[in-house]
Design an enzyme around this catalytic site. Structure first.
Site, PDB file in Angstrom:
ATOM      1  N   GLU A 335       0.825  -1.215   0.000  1.00  0.00           N
ATOM      2  CA  GLU A 335       0.000   0.000   0.000  1.00  0.00           C
ATOM      3  C   GLU A 335       0.856   1.261   0.000  1.00  0.00           C
ATOM      4  O   GLU A 335       0.611   2.207  -0.748  1.00  0.00           O
ATOM      5  CB  GLU A 335      -0.942   0.011   1.211  1.00  0.00           C
ATOM      6  CG  GLU A 335      -1.944  -1.130   1.252  1.00  0.00           C
ATOM      7  CD  GLU A 335      -2.714  -1.317  -0.035  1.00  0.00           C
ATOM      8  OE1 GLU A 335      -2.903  -0.331  -0.773  1.00  0.00           O
ATOM      9  OE2 GLU A 335      -3.113  -2.463  -0.316  1.00  0.00           O
ATOM     10  N   HIS A 420      -4.744  -6.133 -11.230  1.00  0.00           N
ATOM     11  CA  HIS A 420      -4.151  -7.110 -10.310  1.00  0.00           C
ATOM     12  C   HIS A 420      -3.782  -8.412 -11.014  1.00  0.00           C
ATOM     13  O   HIS A 420      -3.154  -9.286 -10.414  1.00  0.00           O
ATOM     14  CB  HIS A 420      -5.102  -7.405  -9.144  1.00  0.00           C
ATOM     15  CG  HIS A 420      -5.388  -6.206  -8.310  1.00  0.00           C
ATOM     16  ND1 HIS A 420      -6.413  -5.327  -8.601  1.00  0.00           N
ATOM     17  CD2 HIS A 420      -4.764  -5.705  -7.222  1.00  0.00           C
ATOM     18  CE1 HIS A 420      -6.410  -4.354  -7.706  1.00  0.00           C
ATOM     19  NE2 HIS A 420      -5.429  -4.559  -6.864  1.00  0.00           N
TER      20      HIS A 420
HETATM   21 ZN   LIG Z   1      -2.430  -2.492  -4.944  1.00  0.00          ZN
END
Ligand SMILES: [Zn+2]
Length: 514
Positions: A335, A420
């Site tokens: 993150e 992703h």
């Molecule tokens: Zn991410």
């Protein structure tokens, strides 16, 4: 004229002053010079000695040595027999004690100070008056030069001992201006790391701040990173996590500070990784920390970075579905690295650039996990392996398609995948670059072109990716552009045609990016 001597066996600057060897005029900080370089080389060999150059005295603090033999010689500085706070210097020496430069925070050497008008006793009283700990005593004071960006002043450094209400010892250093009697600065000499009993990473040190008799999960050593409890909310900052003792969490989810400790630890390790590896001072490289929020919403199975709040947010997961809180080390690194990307390449979060953005976070999340070297969560090339009770990770870097959705090899359709999953190509590239193809203790990585790739290790692979991200990639970089950017980075760091450069090319070809 530069005067450089090496005085043997003198332990203190006071002795030097008594010997009358110091000139009365102030002078510039040390610069390149054969005589100074030779003297530093001698000082390394006689660590109890002192070096005098241009009226300033230097003693050896320590020496660190790079893999290539470059030495970084850290020196304490004295003038007029007094320590110069902020005058410490690092001299960089190449092989054979050749001059490679110096690092120092002090712009100019101190001038011979004004006469002190405040007595040491008055300085002690001034220091005590500023003290906030439960019990205090003056342990001693010393006249020093205090150098900062605004100049140099003669000051008393007063050490005030004592203890906080919970028994934590204290050595408060207070700098009292010797001319005006005002307090210039103060700092705590006892490192007050708290203890975080985390869910994913065991018992670890966390940075805390004592304020008003309460400990805050506020890491003053890392830009003031704060951890908040959203208590199921989805906006704002909720409540700053605080405790009467300097211990946060108990390792179980029954204690809601446990996941807060995970988040604080992950932020600290990420901060330290970037700083010690690349000299990067926080996400924006400005010394300012982001903040973290835990207990977001209810049964929330995700974590996210937001540029607008400059903050990280973690859900608790959903125990009924086998999910634990999303506060593992690699997720924290992931993150925070989104923030680094935003403040460097700015890779747009869609198409191939989006896949590269996600891969950058998986790469650095993984490298943070290796950096932390925590036996409760050892380094690996899996993403989120701590999050599910069945141990199945979110993503695999050796062969990304093992998750059922990610791409191992580039093709024209990669850019239309979710970011992703399109990240798989770059994750696969990074694994091949760092570890190599085939079977290892970390996985079994195929190549898309049948080639064999020999890895160059995490440190070099990470350095190449970081330089490419921060120097060459831009918001619309695609996979072909990533190949070019990493080759440029490898050429900068290791030379065009080096083993590292050639391995970058081979690893991209092995994931069908040519
Ligand atoms: Zn991410």
């Amino acid at each position: 004229m530069r005067r450089t001597t090496l005085l043997g066996g003198l332990a203190t600057a006071a002795l030097l002053a008594a010997a009358g060897s110091l000139p009365t005029t102030a002078s510039a900080a040390p610069v390149s010079g054969d005589a100074f370089t030779r003297a530093v080389a001698q000082l390394k060999a006689h660590s109890g000695s002192a070096l005098v150059a241009d009226g300033q005295t230097f003693t050896l603090k320590n020496v660190s040595t790079d893999a290539d033999g470059t030495e970084h010689v850290r020196l304490n500085r004295y003038q007029d027999g007094l320590p110069v706070l902020g005058g410490d210097t690092v001299v960089h020496l190449g092989k054979g004690n050749t001059w490679k430069g110096a690092s120092q925070s002090l712009a100019a050497a101190p001038t011979r100070g004004a006469k002190a008008r405040v007595s040491a006793a008055a300085a002690d009283r001034a220091a005590l008056a500023t003290s906030t700990a439960a019990t205090r005593r003056v342990d001693g004071s010393q006249l020093v030069y205090d150098a900062d960006a605004t100049g140099t002043a003669l000051a008393y450094e007063v050490v005030v001992g004592g203890a906080y209400a919970d028994g934590t010892p204290s050595e408060l250093h207070v700098l009292v201006d010797a001319t005006t009697g005002t307090v210039r600065d103060s700092w705590e000499g006892v490192q007050r790391d708290g203890t975080g009993n985390t869910f994913h990473s065991g018992s670890v040190a966390v940075g805390t701040t004592l304020s008003g008799g309460t400990y805050q999960l506020n890491d003053g050593a890392r830009g003031g990173h704060k951890t908040y409890d959203l208590n199921g909310g989805t906006s704002g900052t909720g409540t700053l996590v605080t405790n009467a003792s300097n211990v946060f969490g108990d390792g179980t989810l029954a204690n809601r500070q446990t996941t807060a400790a995970d988040a604080a630890y992950g932020a600290a390790e990420t901060w330290d990784y970037y700083k010690s590896t690349f000299g990067r001072n926080g996400i924006r490289n400005d010394g300012v920390a982001a903040y973290s929020r835990v207990h977001y919403s209810t049964n929330y199975v995700n974590a996210f970075w937001s540029d607008s709040c400059f903050c990280m947010t973690y859900g608790d997961g959903d125990a009924s579905q086998g999910w634990t809180p999303l506060t593992s080390l690699d997720v924290a690194g992931h993150e925070m690295s989104h923030g680094v990307t935003s403040n460097t390449a700015g890779l747009r979060y869609s198409g191939e650039s989006g896949g590269l953005n996600e891969a950058t976070s998986d790469i650095f999340g993984t490298l943070v996990e290796f950096y932390a070297a925590n036996s409760n969560d050892p380094g690996d090339y899996l993403i989120g392996e701590e999050l599910r009770t069945n141990g199945v990770p979110l993503r695999y870097m050796d062969k990304p398609s093992k998750d059922g959705s990610s791409a191992d090899c580039w093709s024209r359709r990669v850019g239309s995948l979710d970011v992703h999953y399109s990240s798989g190509v770059a994750n696969h590239f990074f694994y091949l670059l760092a570890v190599g193809s085939g079977s290892s203790s970390y996985g079994n990585s195929p190549t898309c072109n049948g080639s064999t790739v020999t890895g160059i290790g995490n440190a070099k692979a990470g350095a190449i990716w970081y330089r490419a991200l921060t120097t060459y990639m831009t918001s619309r970089t695609d996979y072909a552009g990533a190949r070019t950017a990493t080759l440029s980075a490898a050429a900068d760091l290791y030379g065009a045609g080096s083993v590292e450069y050639n391995t970058v090319a081979a690893a991209w070809s092995a994931v069908s990016v040519n």
